[in-house]
Scaffold this active site. Structure first.
Site, PDB file in Angstrom:
ATOM      1  N   PRO A  10       0.819  -1.224   0.000  1.00 29.80           N
ATOM      2  CA  PRO A  10       0.000   0.000   0.000  1.00 29.80           C
ATOM      3  C   PRO A  10       0.848   1.267   0.000  1.00 29.80           C
ATOM      4  CG  PRO A  10       0.030  -1.008   2.176  1.00 29.80           C
ATOM      5  CD  PRO A  10       0.779  -1.937   1.271  1.00 29.80           C
TER       6      PRO A  10
ATOM      7  N   GLU B 156       2.420  -8.415 -12.737  1.00 27.25           N
ATOM      8  CA  GLU B 156       1.101  -8.935 -13.045  1.00 27.25           C
ATOM      9  C   GLU B 156       0.310  -7.910 -13.837  1.00 27.25           C
ATOM     10  OE1 GLU B 156       0.061 -12.155 -12.337  1.00 27.25           O
ATOM     11  OE2 GLU B 156      -0.971 -11.149 -13.971  1.00 27.25           O
TER      12      GLU B 156
ATOM     13  N   LEU C 139      -2.987  -8.656 -14.734  1.00 23.94           N
ATOM     14  CA  LEU C 139      -4.399  -9.059 -14.708  1.00 23.94           C
ATOM     15  C   LEU C 139      -5.277  -7.931 -14.196  1.00 23.94           C
ATOM     16  CD1 LEU C 139      -5.513  -9.674 -11.575  1.00 23.94           C
ATOM     17  CD2 LEU C 139      -4.030 -11.632 -11.836  1.00 23.94           C
TER      18      LEU C 139
ATOM     19  N   LYS D 183       5.669  -1.984 -15.497  1.00 24.04           N
ATOM     20  CA  LYS D 183       4.410  -2.216 -14.793  1.00 24.04           C
ATOM     21  C   LYS D 183       3.796  -0.882 -14.345  1.00 24.04           C
ATOM     22  CE  LYS D 183       1.181  -3.826 -12.191  1.00 24.04           C
ATOM     23  NZ  LYS D 183       0.229  -4.864 -12.174  1.00 24.04           N
ATOM     24  N   LEU D 184       4.617  -0.031 -13.734  1.00 27.69           N
ATOM     25  CA  LEU D 184       4.110   1.271 -13.292  1.00 27.69           C
ATOM     26  C   LEU D 184       3.628   2.085 -14.492  1.00 27.69           C
ATOM     27  CD1 LEU D 184       6.698   2.537 -10.624  1.00 27.69           C
ATOM     28  CD2 LEU D 184       4.544   1.350 -10.262  1.00 27.69           C
TER      29      LEU D 184
ATOM     30  N   ALA E 170       2.606   1.004 -17.467  1.00 32.13           N
ATOM     31  CA  ALA E 170       1.380   0.462 -18.076  1.00 32.13           C
ATOM     32  C   ALA E 170       0.163   0.970 -17.304  1.00 32.13           C
ATOM     33  CB  ALA E 170       1.418  -1.065 -18.075  1.00 32.13           C
TER      34      ALA E 170
ATOM     35  N   CYS F 170      -4.642  -0.500  -7.730  1.00 27.96           N
ATOM     36  CA  CYS F 170      -3.374  -0.263  -8.428  1.00 27.96           C
ATOM     37  C   CYS F 170      -3.154   1.138  -8.978  1.00 27.96           C
ATOM     38  CB  CYS F 170      -3.239  -1.258  -9.571  1.00 27.96           C
ATOM     39  SG  CYS F 170      -2.816  -2.876  -8.966  1.00 27.96           S
TER      40      CYS F 170
ATOM     41  N   LYS G  11      -2.210   4.098  -6.578  1.00 29.53           N
ATOM     42  CA  LYS G  11      -0.973   3.760  -5.873  1.00 29.53           C
ATOM     43  C   LYS G  11       0.230   3.808  -6.822  1.00 29.53           C
ATOM     44  CE  LYS G  11      -0.419  -0.637  -4.844  1.00 29.53           C
ATOM     45  NZ  LYS G  11       0.797  -1.270  -5.312  1.00 29.53           N
TER      46      LYS G  11
ATOM     47  N   ARG H   8     -11.560  -1.533  -2.959  1.00 36.08           N
ATOM     48  CA  ARG H   8     -10.415  -0.646  -2.721  1.00 36.08           C
ATOM     49  C   ARG H   8     -10.422   0.527  -3.716  1.00 36.08           C
ATOM     50  NH1 ARG H   8      -5.620  -4.980  -2.456  1.00 36.08           N
ATOM     51  NH2 ARG H   8      -6.920  -5.918  -4.066  1.00 36.08           N
TER      52      ARG H   8
HETATM   53  C1  UDX Z   1      -1.557  -7.150  -5.176  1.00 33.49           C
HETATM   54  C2  UDX Z   1      -0.100  -6.789  -5.356  1.00 33.49           C
HETATM   55  O1  UDX Z   1       0.685  -7.688  -4.745  1.00 33.49           O
HETATM   56  C3  UDX Z   1       0.104  -5.359  -5.095  1.00 33.49           C
HETATM   57  O2  UDX Z   1       1.417  -4.966  -5.190  1.00 33.49           O
HETATM   58  C4  UDX Z   1      -0.681  -4.720  -6.148  1.00 33.49           C
HETATM   59  O3  UDX Z   1      -0.380  -3.398  -6.316  1.00 33.49           O
HETATM   60  C5  UDX Z   1      -2.128  -4.951  -5.849  1.00 33.49           C
HETATM   61  O4  UDX Z   1      -2.343  -6.287  -5.958  1.00 33.49           O
HETATM   62  P1  UDX Z   1      -3.353  -8.017  -3.726  1.00 33.49           P
HETATM   63  O5  UDX Z   1      -3.186  -9.456  -4.054  1.00 33.49           O
HETATM   64  O6  UDX Z   1      -4.457  -7.282  -4.386  1.00 33.49           O
HETATM   65  O7  UDX Z   1      -1.998  -7.252  -3.969  1.00 33.49           O
HETATM   66  O8  UDX Z   1      -3.366  -7.723  -2.203  1.00 33.49           O
HETATM   67  P2  UDX Z   1      -4.193  -8.429  -1.076  1.00 33.49           P
HETATM   68  O9  UDX Z   1      -5.463  -8.964  -1.608  1.00 33.49           O
HETATM   69  O10 UDX Z   1      -4.195  -7.465   0.064  1.00 33.49           O
HETATM   70  O11 UDX Z   1      -3.299  -9.707  -0.705  1.00 33.49           O
HETATM   71  C6  UDX Z   1      -2.053  -9.686  -0.099  1.00 33.49           C
HETATM   72  C7  UDX Z   1      -1.976 -10.811   0.924  1.00 33.49           C
HETATM   73  O12 UDX Z   1      -0.640 -10.913   1.426  1.00 33.49           O
HETATM   74  C8  UDX Z   1      -2.893 -10.642   2.135  1.00 33.49           C
HETATM   75  O13 UDX Z   1      -3.767 -11.736   2.216  1.00 33.49           O
HETATM   76  C9  UDX Z   1      -1.921 -10.598   3.312  1.00 33.49           C
HETATM   77  O14 UDX Z   1      -2.423 -11.216   4.483  1.00 33.49           O
HETATM   78  C10 UDX Z   1      -0.723 -11.337   2.766  1.00 33.49           C
HETATM   79  N1  UDX Z   1       0.541 -11.060   3.471  1.00 33.49           N
HETATM   80  C11 UDX Z   1       0.961  -9.798   3.670  1.00 33.49           C
HETATM   81  C12 UDX Z   1       1.327 -12.125   3.912  1.00 33.49           C
HETATM   82  O15 UDX Z   1       0.952 -13.281   3.752  1.00 33.49           O
HETATM   83  N2  UDX Z   1       2.531 -11.865   4.518  1.00 33.49           N
HETATM   84  C13 UDX Z   1       2.960 -10.612   4.770  1.00 33.49           C
HETATM   85  O16 UDX Z   1       4.043 -10.418   5.343  1.00 33.49           O
HETATM   86  C14 UDX Z   1       2.141  -9.535   4.315  1.00 33.49           C
HETATM   87  C1  UDX Z   2      -5.609  -2.661 -13.524  1.00 34.09           C
HETATM   88  C2  UDX Z   2      -4.912  -2.988 -14.847  1.00 34.09           C
HETATM   89  O1  UDX Z   2      -5.876  -3.024 -15.897  1.00 34.09           O
HETATM   90  C3  UDX Z   2      -4.174  -4.309 -14.737  1.00 34.09           C
HETATM   91  O2  UDX Z   2      -3.442  -4.546 -15.929  1.00 34.09           O
HETATM   92  C4  UDX Z   2      -3.212  -4.239 -13.561  1.00 34.09           C
HETATM   93  O3  UDX Z   2      -2.530  -5.465 -13.400  1.00 34.09           O
HETATM   94  C5  UDX Z   2      -3.957  -3.893 -12.290  1.00 34.09           C
HETATM   95  O4  UDX Z   2      -4.666  -2.678 -12.469  1.00 34.09           O
HETATM   96  P1  UDX Z   2      -7.867  -3.377 -12.338  1.00 34.09           P
HETATM   97  O5  UDX Z   2      -7.626  -2.193 -11.464  1.00 34.09           O
HETATM   98  O6  UDX Z   2      -8.170  -4.677 -11.706  1.00 34.09           O
HETATM   99  O7  UDX Z   2      -6.612  -3.620 -13.301  1.00 34.09           O
HETATM  100  O8  UDX Z   2      -9.105  -3.057 -13.314  1.00 34.09           O
HETATM  101  P2  UDX Z   2      -9.293  -2.170 -14.637  1.00 34.09           P
HETATM  102  O9  UDX Z   2     -10.170  -2.911 -15.542  1.00 34.09           O
HETATM  103  O10 UDX Z   2      -8.025  -1.686 -15.172  1.00 34.09           O
HETATM  104  O11 UDX Z   2     -10.147  -0.930 -14.093  1.00 34.09           O
HETATM  105  C6  UDX Z   2      -9.603   0.048 -13.234  1.00 34.09           C
HETATM  106  C7  UDX Z   2     -10.597   1.166 -13.035  1.00 34.09           C
HETATM  107  O12 UDX Z   2     -10.760   1.923 -14.221  1.00 34.09           O
HETATM  108  C8  UDX Z   2     -12.000   0.703 -12.654  1.00 34.09           C
HETATM  109  O13 UDX Z   2     -12.519   1.556 -11.653  1.00 34.09           O
HETATM  110  C9  UDX Z   2     -12.775   0.822 -13.937  1.00 34.09           C
HETATM  111  O14 UDX Z   2     -14.156   1.011 -13.742  1.00 34.09           O
HETATM  112  C10 UDX Z   2     -12.124   2.043 -14.551  1.00 34.09           C
HETATM  113  N1  UDX Z   2     -12.268   2.104 -16.017  1.00 34.09           N
HETATM  114  C11 UDX Z   2     -11.687   1.158 -16.818  1.00 34.09           C
HETATM  115  C12 UDX Z   2     -12.961   3.172 -16.614  1.00 34.09           C
HETATM  116  O15 UDX Z   2     -13.486   4.057 -15.905  1.00 34.09           O
HETATM  117  N2  UDX Z   2     -13.039   3.222 -17.980  1.00 34.09           N
HETATM  118  C13 UDX Z   2     -12.477   2.295 -18.785  1.00 34.09           C
HETATM  119  O16 UDX Z   2     -12.602   2.426 -20.014  1.00 34.09           O
HETATM  120  C14 UDX Z   2     -11.781   1.223 -18.186  1.00 34.09           C
END
Ligand code: UDX
Ligand code: UDX
Length: 469
Positions: A98, A174, A176, A229-230, A232, A285, A288, A355
């Site tokens: 975060p 990633e 996705l 990644k940042l 994209a 994402c 952040k 989030r």
């Molecule tokens: C991911 C990516 O890793 C992050 O960098 C990206 O920007 C957003 O997506 P995400 O999988 O969405 O994070 O996060 P979250 O659903 O919060 O899962 C992270 C997990 O890691 C949590 O379940 C947490 O409990 C776990 N964790 C954290 C550990 O197991 N060990 C630790 O020391 C810290």
């Molecule tokens: C994003 C990136 O797409 C993915 O590649 C990266 O790994 C993680 O961050 P995510 O945040 O899960 O994925 O969803 P995304 O479909 O990108 O949507 C992000 C936000 O943009 C959402 O709030 C969505 O509603 C908004 N959005 C998306 C729009 O308002 N307009 C669009 O045309 C597309």
């Protein structure tokens, strides 16, 4: 390292939105590899192991099917972090990163405490040669930190004269998107592997080759991979802010943002994706990662670069405030005790993730004006809504509705905040009869037919569209 590295055991630290689906897809495509996803959160692991697949901790179309197929065979969820690390040839770091809330870089830089803690755990518990893969989105040069931590344990270890450890760090970001995670993982546009050790890169590549074409796998140096990644995410977010800026102009001039998006999207150089105007981007994402990019730019003295990306965030926040102001103004500047039906709370359709959802800011603004919100979302739990809006406390102005009918009954206005499929199929003739008059519908996702609603006597505001013209 001369021999090629064969991966038999994978461990993933972090069973969240990224770790869970990513490992599920690897398990499905590589039945001979044993995968253990570990997490320090026992409740989360218990949910992943729940016999009732409706209780999985995250909702993603297609996920249940894979869990059913692979769990207990080559896919395991566990809290025993040390043992899973000890057995692994390859470890994915998928913990959350975060934005820092205090100290240097607060509000912009990524908080790397979980990454550091995980690297230290790996340093302690790993055995033999281990490839460590960064999956979390991280600031550029984090791999260096991870390497230093791992290498120092190596020295410690030699000092103690115990078993030799050998680490290689790779970046494999990633891409996705939530809601389509399984599809994105199964059919990626590209897979990016950054690193400096050829054998380690080949070992990770060999896993993806089970289902991804070779020419879709790109290999770069570590820093290009981290920065890609940042970049994209920043580019995707920037397109949304760009089209949202135009939505406001459309509303003033009588242009329709959907028509504009279609017209510009047909230019191959622009392309049609990510041009949907809405309530602003949410999700864990985009904000952040842009904050991260701003921090990085300022750190290297590139103020203009930082300022440029700052504007993308400013516009996003403005779009959210603009929408709540429009709602208030249209309802005679007074929301006190008015019932507003909120349809959708997740940051986008097909996910239960809230989030950074634009719904949070918009709902908070409406509550501030005294409105009573009746919130319906097909997948988000009530506890998540209370957590986001009132720090988990019950609030008499927040009602969680179990059905659309309940939410819209006697409402002065309906605000569509997420583009769930069910909201495309709303039965307006029935709904309109049961709303208080004059009734309003605010469509922040551009999914309703203005014509149809107007015929039913409903006042309509749709993002990027002017009903005056
Ligand atoms: C991911 C990516 O890793 C992050 O960098 C990206 O920007 C957003 O997506 P995400 O999988 O969405 O994070 O996060 P979250 O659903 O919060 O899962 C992270 C997990 O890691 C949590 O379940 C947490 O409990 C776990 N964790 C954290 C550990 O197991 N060990 C630790 O020391 C810290
Ligand atoms: C994003 C990136 O797409 C993915 O590649 C990266 O790994 C993680 O961050 P995510 O945040 O899960 O994925 O969803 P995304 O479909 O990108 O949507 C992000 C936000 O943009 C959402 O709030 C969505 O509603 C908004 N959005 C998306 C729009 O308002 N307009 C669009 O045309 C597309």
């Amino acid at each position: 390292m001369q021999k090629s590295l064969k991966i038999k055991n994978i461990c993933c630290i972090g069973a969240g939105y990224v770790g869970g689906p990513t490992m599920s897809v690897i398990a499905k495509n590589c039945p001979e590899i044993k995968i253990t996803v570990v997490d320090i959160n026992k409740q989360r692991i218990d949910s992943w192991n729940d016999n009732n697949l409706d209780n999985l901790p995250i909702y993603e179309p297609g996920l249940k099917k894979i869990i059913k197929e692979c769990r207990g065979k080559n896919l395991h969820f566990s809290c025993d972090v040390d043992s899973a690390i000890g057995q692994a040839d390859m470890i994915f770091l998928s913990v959350n990163t975060p934005t820092k809330s205090r100290g240097i870089g607060a509000g912009q830089a990524s908080d790397l405490k979980w990454i550091e803690a995980s690297a230290r755990k790996v340093a302690e518990a790993a055995k033999g040669t281990t490839i460590v893969v960064e999956k979390s989105t991280l600031p550029v040069k984090t791999a260096e930190t991870i390497k230093i931590i791992l290498d120092s344990s190596q020295k410690d270890n030699k000092f103690k004269n115990s078993e030799k450890k050998d680490f290689h760090v790779l970046s494999n970001p990633e891409f996705l998107a939530e809601g389509s995670a399984i599809n994105d993982l199964q059919y990626p546009d590209r897979v990016l592997i950054g690193g400096d050790n050829q054998k380690a890169i080949e070992a990770l590549e060999s896993i993806y080759l089970f289902w991804v074409e070779k020419d879709k796998i790109i290999k770069t140096n570590l820093w290009s991979s981290e920065l890609s990644k940042l970049t994209a995410n920043a580019f995707l977010a920037q397109r949304i802010s760009s089209i949202n800026s135009i939505s406001a102009l459309c509303e003033e001039t009588g242009a329709d943002v959907q028509e504009v998006a279609k017209a510009i999207g047909m230019d191959k150089r622009i392309g049609s994706s990510f041009l949907k105007s809405g309530p602003g981007f949410g999700g864990s994402c985009f904000k952040k990662d842009i904050l991260n990019l701003i921090y990085l730019s300022n750190y290297y003295g590139l103020k203009e670069v930082g300022n440029y990306w700052e504007k993308v965030l400013e516009l996003n926040e403005w779009q959210q405030s603009r929408i709540s102001q429009i709602i208030t103004k249209k309802l005679f500047g007074n929301l006190f005790d008015k019932k507003i039906s909120i349809l959708g709370f997740s940051f986008k359709a097909d996910t239960n993730d809230v989030r950074e959802s634009p719904a949070i800011k918009i709902c908070k603004d409406l509550l501030e004006e005294g409105a009573v919100l009746s919130i319906f979302d097909p997948k988000v739990e009530s506890s998540q809504i209370f957590e986001s809006l009132s720090n988990g406390d019950e609030n008499k102005n927040i009602i969680i509705s179990k059905t659309i009918q309940e939410s819209t009954l006697n409402a002065d206005a309906i605000v569509i905040l997420t583009e769930w499929q069910v909201f495309y199929e709303l039965r307006w003739p029935e709904i309109s009869k049961k709303m208080r008059k004059p009734s309003w519908v605010f469509d922040t996702r551009g999914i309703i037919s203005v014509k149809e609603l107007k015929k039913l006597g409903i006042n309509v505001w749709r993002v990027g569209f002017s009903s005056k013209i």
